[in-house]
Write an enzyme that holds these catalytic residues in place. Sequence first.
Site, PDB file in Angstrom:
ATOM      1  CE  LYS A 186     -81.031   5.089   1.318  1.00  0.00           C
ATOM      2  NZ  LYS A 186     -80.593   5.808   2.535  1.00  0.00           N
ATOM      3  CG  HIS A 205     -81.658   9.600   9.476  1.00  0.00           C
ATOM      4  ND1 HIS A 205     -80.787   8.545   9.720  1.00  0.00           N
ATOM      5  CD2 HIS A 205     -82.705   9.065   8.797  1.00  0.00           C
ATOM      6  CE1 HIS A 205     -81.294   7.440   9.206  1.00  0.00           C
ATOM      7  NE2 HIS A 205     -82.461   7.717   8.645  1.00  0.00           N
ATOM      8  CG  ASP A 207     -86.953   7.411   8.265  1.00  0.00           C
ATOM      9  OD1 ASP A 207     -85.720   7.647   8.265  1.00  0.00           O
ATOM     10  OD2 ASP A 207     -87.430   6.255   8.312  1.00  0.00           O
ATOM     11  CG  HIS A 261     -83.623   5.738  12.642  1.00  0.00           C
ATOM     12  ND1 HIS A 261     -84.588   6.721  12.501  1.00  0.00           N
ATOM     13  CD2 HIS A 261     -83.397   5.277  11.386  1.00  0.00           C
ATOM     14  CE1 HIS A 261     -84.914   6.841  11.230  1.00  0.00           C
ATOM     15  NE2 HIS A 261     -84.204   5.989  10.529  1.00  0.00           N
TER      16      HIS A 261
END
Length: 306
Positions: A186, A205, A207, A261
């Site tokens: 990404k 969020h 991961d 994070h």
Amino acid sequence: EAIPFEFIRSEKEQPAITTFRGPTPAIPVVDLSNPDEESVLRAVVKASEEWGIFQVVNHGIPTELIRRLQEVGRKFFELPSSEKESVAKPVDSKDIEGYGTKLQKDLEGKKAWVDHLFHRIWPPSCVNYRFWPKNPPEYREVNEEYALHVKKLSETLLGFLSEGLGLRRDALKEGLGGETAEYMMKINYYPPCPRPDLALGVPAHTDLSGITLLVPNEVPGLQVFKDDHWFDAEYIPSAVIVHIGDQILRLSNGKYKNVLHRTTVDKEKTRMSWPVFLEPHREMIVGPLPELTGDDNPPKYKPFAF
């Protein structure tokens, strides 16, 4: 100086209000060139238990290759919109591959201050070049070379984490699907924002991946939540930032922590980052490794198809 209302976060999220101001604890840094492998293993395990994030230096990915990866990514995002749209995520796609500017709105209807590009880089059987930029021309060559290095580094780290659970070295790799596990690149592109005190590049969020290996550019912005505070992550040139994701939390039955994070933005400069998510394939069932559970340590998570 104004930004559209949908980018302004609520007060419980605004960086100006919620970022910790004071002596900040440093995210652990692990030197992989240390000849004492036992101490490297201990450092990786401790960071994964306490933080869910650490930075690795002397990791074997050539500095020049990281520079080239960042250069071709930056060149792509500086192209006119019409060229970027040539690799756009199709409107009806059930997958996330492709270029996009419209991330899903969150529960409060807010937007993140970011453009992004997703595409798989490994294994070759799941690579779809339709979503790889043709411009700049060296984009494909650089990303294919990077994929080989990032796979090697991730397997080294998974080996340490497996041994830290008292298991054989390839246990977590197999738990993520072995050679069928997928590496998703990404690129995040966070343009300058007139009100960085009010907006976020990406909201808080964890991961969804097993682990994430990320290289940022030199513009700081990563923040980590620990001990009820948001802390700025220090930028270390050429380091790779490693996030423990949801699937390693699950496989390890909660021994390793998935890191919460978020990303802040800058008023003058463009921030970019290149995370690679190591993920199981879609149908893979992921649950706590059976070797780790028993009467004295019941499973804390249900098995789910990724």
